[in-house]
Design a protein around this motif. Structure first.
Motif, PDB file in Angstrom:
ATOM      1  N   ILE A   1       9.756   6.774   2.855  1.00  0.00           N
ATOM      2  CA  ILE A   1       9.382   5.999   4.047  1.00  0.00           C
ATOM      3  C   ILE A   1      10.406   4.903   4.312  1.00  0.00           C
ATOM      4  CG2 ILE A   1       7.645   4.442   5.026  1.00  0.00           C
ATOM      5  CD1 ILE A   1       5.541   6.008   3.409  1.00  0.00           C
ATOM      6  N   ILE A   2      10.834   4.245   3.253  1.00  0.00           N
ATOM      7  CA  ILE A   2      11.826   3.173   3.390  1.00  0.00           C
ATOM      8  C   ILE A   2      13.141   3.718   3.939  1.00  0.00           C
ATOM      9  CG2 ILE A   2      13.260   1.550   2.082  1.00  0.00           C
ATOM     10  CD1 ILE A   2      10.786   1.241   0.211  1.00  0.00           C
ATOM     11  N   LYS A   3      13.562   4.871   3.433  1.00  0.00           N
ATOM     12  CA  LYS A   3      14.815   5.472   3.890  1.00  0.00           C
ATOM     13  C   LYS A   3      14.755   5.814   5.376  1.00  0.00           C
ATOM     14  CE  LYS A   3      16.383   7.429  -0.525  1.00  0.00           C
ATOM     15  NZ  LYS A   3      16.632   8.685  -1.276  1.00  0.00           N
TER      16      LYS A   3
ATOM     17  N   CYS B   1      14.477  -1.168   9.895  1.00  0.00           N
ATOM     18  CA  CYS B   1      13.401  -2.119  10.204  1.00  0.00           C
ATOM     19  C   CYS B   1      12.915  -2.877   8.968  1.00  0.00           C
ATOM     20  CB  CYS B   1      12.218  -1.378  10.824  1.00  0.00           C
ATOM     21  SG  CYS B   1      12.652  -0.381  12.260  1.00  0.00           S
ATOM     22  N   ILE B   2      13.347  -2.454   7.797  1.00  0.00           N
ATOM     23  CA  ILE B   2      12.815  -3.043   6.561  1.00  0.00           C
ATOM     24  C   ILE B   2      13.895  -3.867   5.870  1.00  0.00           C
ATOM     25  CG2 ILE B   2      11.847  -2.561   4.282  1.00  0.00           C
ATOM     26  CD1 ILE B   2      10.705   0.028   5.444  1.00  0.00           C
ATOM     27  N   LYS B   3      13.622  -5.135   5.717  1.00  0.00           N
ATOM     28  CA  LYS B   3      14.556  -6.020   5.037  1.00  0.00           C
ATOM     29  C   LYS B   3      14.266  -6.064   3.545  1.00  0.00           C
ATOM     30  CE  LYS B   3      16.238 -10.797   5.034  1.00  0.00           C
ATOM     31  NZ  LYS B   3      16.103 -12.151   5.646  1.00  0.00           N
ATOM     32  N   GLU B   4      12.978  -6.069   3.202  1.00  0.00           N
ATOM     33  CA  GLU B   4      12.580  -6.177   1.797  1.00  0.00           C
ATOM     34  C   GLU B   4      11.244  -5.475   1.605  1.00  0.00           C
ATOM     35  OE1 GLU B   4      11.545  -9.657  -1.522  1.00  0.00           O
ATOM     36  OE2 GLU B   4      12.080 -10.196   0.530  1.00  0.00           O
ATOM     37  N   TYR B   5      11.032  -4.921   0.437  1.00  0.00           N
ATOM     38  CA  TYR B   5       9.739  -4.297   0.147  1.00  0.00           C
ATOM     39  C   TYR B   5       9.383  -4.512  -1.317  1.00  0.00           C
ATOM     40  CZ  TYR B   5      11.950  -0.533  -2.529  1.00  0.00           C
ATOM     41  OH  TYR B   5      12.629   0.162  -3.480  1.00  0.00           O
ATOM     42  N   PHE B   6       8.106  -4.406  -1.600  1.00  0.00           N
ATOM     43  CA  PHE B   6       7.673  -4.394  -2.995  1.00  0.00           C
ATOM     44  C   PHE B   6       6.400  -3.570  -3.093  1.00  0.00           C
ATOM     45  CE2 PHE B   6       4.628  -7.416  -1.585  1.00  0.00           C
ATOM     46  CZ  PHE B   6       3.673  -7.584  -2.583  1.00  0.00           C
ATOM     47  N   VAL B   7       6.176  -2.952  -4.249  1.00  0.00           N
ATOM     48  CA  VAL B   7       5.015  -2.086  -4.467  1.00  0.00           C
ATOM     49  C   VAL B   7       3.853  -2.937  -4.956  1.00  0.00           C
ATOM     50  CG1 VAL B   7       4.108  -0.107  -5.715  1.00  0.00           C
ATOM     51  CG2 VAL B   7       6.517  -0.132  -5.012  1.00  0.00           C
ATOM     52  N   CYS B   8       2.767  -2.929  -4.193  1.00  0.00           N
ATOM     53  CA  CYS B   8       1.617  -3.764  -4.561  1.00  0.00           C
ATOM     54  C   CYS B   8       0.498  -2.960  -5.208  1.00  0.00           C
ATOM     55  CB  CYS B   8       1.083  -4.499  -3.342  1.00  0.00           C
ATOM     56  SG  CYS B   8       0.478  -3.413  -2.041  1.00  0.00           S
ATOM     57  N   GLY B   9       0.457  -1.627  -4.946  1.00  0.00           N
ATOM     58  CA  GLY B   9      -0.625  -0.805  -5.482  1.00  0.00           C
ATOM     59  C   GLY B   9      -1.643  -0.475  -4.404  1.00  0.00           C
ATOM     60  N   PRO B  10      -2.668   0.312  -4.740  1.00  0.00           N
ATOM     61  CA  PRO B  10      -3.673   0.724  -3.744  1.00  0.00           C
ATOM     62  C   PRO B  10      -4.824  -0.267  -3.646  1.00  0.00           C
ATOM     63  CG  PRO B  10      -4.043   1.889  -5.789  1.00  0.00           C
ATOM     64  CD  PRO B  10      -2.872   0.980  -6.033  1.00  0.00           C
ATOM     65  N   PRO B  11      -5.048  -0.865  -2.479  1.00  0.00           N
ATOM     66  CA  PRO B  11      -6.140  -1.841  -2.344  1.00  0.00           C
ATOM     67  C   PRO B  11      -7.517  -1.237  -2.580  1.00  0.00           C
ATOM     68  CG  PRO B  11      -5.178  -1.308  -0.199  1.00  0.00           C
ATOM     69  CD  PRO B  11      -4.274  -0.715  -1.233  1.00  0.00           C
ATOM     70  N   ARG B  12      -7.683   0.069  -2.300  1.00  0.00           N
ATOM     71  CA  ARG B  12      -9.007   0.671  -2.493  1.00  0.00           C
ATOM     72  C   ARG B  12      -9.360   0.762  -3.980  1.00  0.00           C
ATOM     73  NH1 ARG B  12      -8.966   5.930   1.343  1.00  0.00           N
ATOM     74  NH2 ARG B  12      -6.944   6.173   0.352  1.00  0.00           N
ATOM     75  N   GLY B  13      -8.335   0.885  -4.831  1.00  0.00           N
ATOM     76  CA  GLY B  13      -8.602   0.893  -6.264  1.00  0.00           C
ATOM     77  C   GLY B  13      -9.187  -0.430  -6.729  1.00  0.00           C
TER      78      GLY B  13
ATOM     79  N   ARG C   1      -1.464  -9.295  -6.102  1.00  0.00           N
ATOM     80  CA  ARG C   1      -0.016  -9.216  -5.878  1.00  0.00           C
ATOM     81  C   ARG C   1       0.332  -9.574  -4.428  1.00  0.00           C
ATOM     82  NH1 ARG C   1      -0.774  -4.374  -8.729  1.00  0.00           N
ATOM     83  NH2 ARG C   1      -0.041  -4.483 -10.871  1.00  0.00           N
ATOM     84  N   ILE C   2      -0.464  -9.047  -3.502  1.00  0.00           N
ATOM     85  CA  ILE C   2      -0.214  -9.332  -2.088  1.00  0.00           C
ATOM     86  C   ILE C   2      -0.353 -10.825  -1.817  1.00  0.00           C
ATOM     87  CG2 ILE C   2      -1.061  -8.995   0.261  1.00  0.00           C
ATOM     88  CD1 ILE C   2      -1.869  -6.168  -0.550  1.00  0.00           C
ATOM     89  N   ARG C   3      -1.403 -11.425  -2.368  1.00  0.00           N
ATOM     90  CA  ARG C   3      -1.638 -12.859  -2.165  1.00  0.00           C
ATOM     91  C   ARG C   3      -0.466 -13.683  -2.705  1.00  0.00           C
ATOM     92  NH1 ARG C   3      -5.824 -13.184  -5.075  1.00  0.00           N
ATOM     93  NH2 ARG C   3      -7.263 -12.466  -3.476  1.00  0.00           N
ATOM     94  N   ALA C   4      -0.012 -13.309  -3.910  1.00  0.00           N
ATOM     95  CA  ALA C   4       1.093 -14.043  -4.526  1.00  0.00           C
ATOM     96  C   ALA C   4       2.379 -13.898  -3.710  1.00  0.00           C
ATOM     97  CB  ALA C   4       1.317 -13.542  -5.951  1.00  0.00           C
ATOM     98  N   LYS C   5       2.599 -12.694  -3.175  1.00  0.00           N
ATOM     99  CA  LYS C   5       3.813 -12.460  -2.392  1.00  0.00           C
ATOM    100  C   LYS C   5       3.785 -13.229  -1.080  1.00  0.00           C
ATOM    101  CE  LYS C   5       7.764 -10.386  -1.962  1.00  0.00           C
ATOM    102  NZ  LYS C   5       8.865 -10.660  -2.909  1.00  0.00           N
ATOM    103  N   ILE C   6       2.633 -13.271  -0.428  1.00  0.00           N
ATOM    104  CA  ILE C   6       2.506 -14.003   0.833  1.00  0.00           C
ATOM    105  C   ILE C   6       2.751 -15.495   0.605  1.00  0.00           C
ATOM    106  CG2 ILE C   6       0.887 -14.746   2.618  1.00  0.00           C
ATOM    107  CD1 ILE C   6      -0.384 -11.957   2.434  1.00  0.00           C
ATOM    108  N   LEU C   7       2.169 -16.030  -0.487  1.00  0.00           N
ATOM    109  CA  LEU C   7       2.371 -17.439  -0.808  1.00  0.00           C
ATOM    110  C   LEU C   7       3.851 -17.728  -1.087  1.00  0.00           C
ATOM    111  CD1 LEU C   7      -0.725 -18.126  -3.095  1.00  0.00           C
ATOM    112  CD2 LEU C   7      -0.327 -18.962  -0.764  1.00  0.00           C
ATOM    113  N   GLU C   8       4.494 -16.765  -1.743  1.00  0.00           N
ATOM    114  CA  GLU C   8       5.928 -16.923  -2.040  1.00  0.00           C
ATOM    115  C   GLU C   8       6.751 -16.943  -0.757  1.00  0.00           C
ATOM    116  OE1 GLU C   8       9.389 -13.973  -3.703  1.00  0.00           O
ATOM    117  OE2 GLU C   8       7.478 -13.966  -4.795  1.00  0.00           O
ATOM    118  N   LEU C   9       6.378 -16.084   0.205  1.00  0.00           N
ATOM    119  CA  LEU C   9       7.155 -15.991   1.445  1.00  0.00           C
ATOM    120  C   LEU C   9       6.977 -17.193   2.363  1.00  0.00           C
ATOM    121  CD1 LEU C   9       6.555 -12.216   2.282  1.00  0.00           C
ATOM    122  CD2 LEU C   9       8.697 -13.254   1.497  1.00  0.00           C
ATOM    123  N   ILE C  10       5.791 -17.812   2.313  1.00  0.00           N
ATOM    124  CA  ILE C  10       5.524 -18.908   3.240  1.00  0.00           C
ATOM    125  C   ILE C  10       5.944 -20.274   2.675  1.00  0.00           C
ATOM    126  CG2 ILE C  10       3.658 -17.702   4.383  1.00  0.00           C
ATOM    127  CD1 ILE C  10       1.676 -19.343   2.792  1.00  0.00           C
ATOM    128  N   LYS C  11       6.333 -20.300   1.402  1.00  0.00           N
ATOM    129  CA  LYS C  11       6.762 -21.574   0.827  1.00  0.00           C
ATOM    130  C   LYS C  11       8.121 -22.008   1.395  1.00  0.00           C
ATOM    131  CE  LYS C  11       4.295 -21.501  -3.581  1.00  0.00           C
ATOM    132  NZ  LYS C  11       4.426 -21.402  -5.038  1.00  0.00           N
TER     133      LYS C  11
END
Length: 233
Positions: free
Chosen positions: A6-8, A13-25, A223-233
């Motif tokens: 998908i990234i390729k 359109c994608i500058k950065e990505y990280f794998v967070c895992g499945p939210p339904r799990g 992981r998502i929460r931590a990443k969002i906090l990291e990006l908005i700092k």
């Protein structure tokens, strides 16, 4: 590997990505922590080993036999056989939608009519209208799913023991090499019995490591929460 493809395709359109895992799990992990508060679970778990089985959804064209819905008939015959073999299991069948009961009742297969019109004769088989399938999965010790169910993967990530009933006998099924695929009534009974007795030749750790990857650990939202906090700092 899928997310890399998908990234390729969208690298412009994608500058950065990280794998967070499945939210339904995460949902299953969450229900695992509070299932002891559920009245029904407390009542059943004191007497039985709970099995959760996903309904096939007989009237989906891809799965239906126009003459007698033989796949679904065999599936429910198998569930009844398991109840006869193991007196200490309780099977909860998650119906796919509100139309299922009406459709089953008006099907000409005798096993379906017998099952759904006289459900009181099977006190250890429950037809569940519970909307949240993840709540049911958290209650189950063994989970039985149909051949293409993503629910099976989510149950595996939550460290549940899962069996796939692959009535279409797909030779390329992702889990075939791991021994958790059954393509017939006999296979499903035999594989269930081995898991029930604890002598299955299945490497659950390998399945989770190779298919579920480390991020399938119930910490996706963290992981998502931590990443969002990291990006908005």
């Amino acid at each position: 590997e899928k997310y890399i493809e998908i990234i390729k395709r969208n690298k412009g359109c994608i500058k950065e990505y990280f794998v967070c895992g499945p939210p339904r799990g995460d949902i299953i992990y969450g229900f695992n922590k509070i299932k002891h508060l559920d009245v029904n679970y407390n009542k059943l778990s004191k007497k039985y080993r709970i099995v959760v089985a996903m309904d096939l959804g007989v009237y989906h064209h891809a799965y239906s036999d126009p003459h007698n819905n033989s796949w679904t008939k065999e599936y429910y015959q198998t569930l009844l056989s398991l109840l006869n073999i193991h007196e200490d299991i309780y099977i909860i069948v998650k119906l796919r939608d509100s139309r299922a009961l009406y459709q089953y009742q008006h099907n000409n297969c005798s096993v379906l009519k017998d099952l759904f019109e006289n459900n009181v004769n099977y006190p250890r088989l429950e037809l569940s209208w519970e909307e949240d399938v993840y709540k049911l999965i958290s209650m189950g010790e063994i989970i039985i799913v149909y051949n293409t169910s993503t629910t099976g993967i989510e149950a595996l990530t939550a460290r549940k023991k899962v069996l796939y009933y692959d009535f279409l006998q797909n030779p390329y099924h992702n889990f075939r090499e791991f021994g958790i695929i059954a393509t017939s009534k006999k296979q499903l009974i035999n594989k269930f019995n081995s898991i029930y007795n604890g002598n299955e030749n299945i490497n659950w750790g390998k399945i989770r490591k190779e298919i579920c990857i480390p991020s399938f650990d119930g910490k996706c939202r963290k992981r998502i929460r931590a990443k969002i906090l990291e990006l908005i700092k």
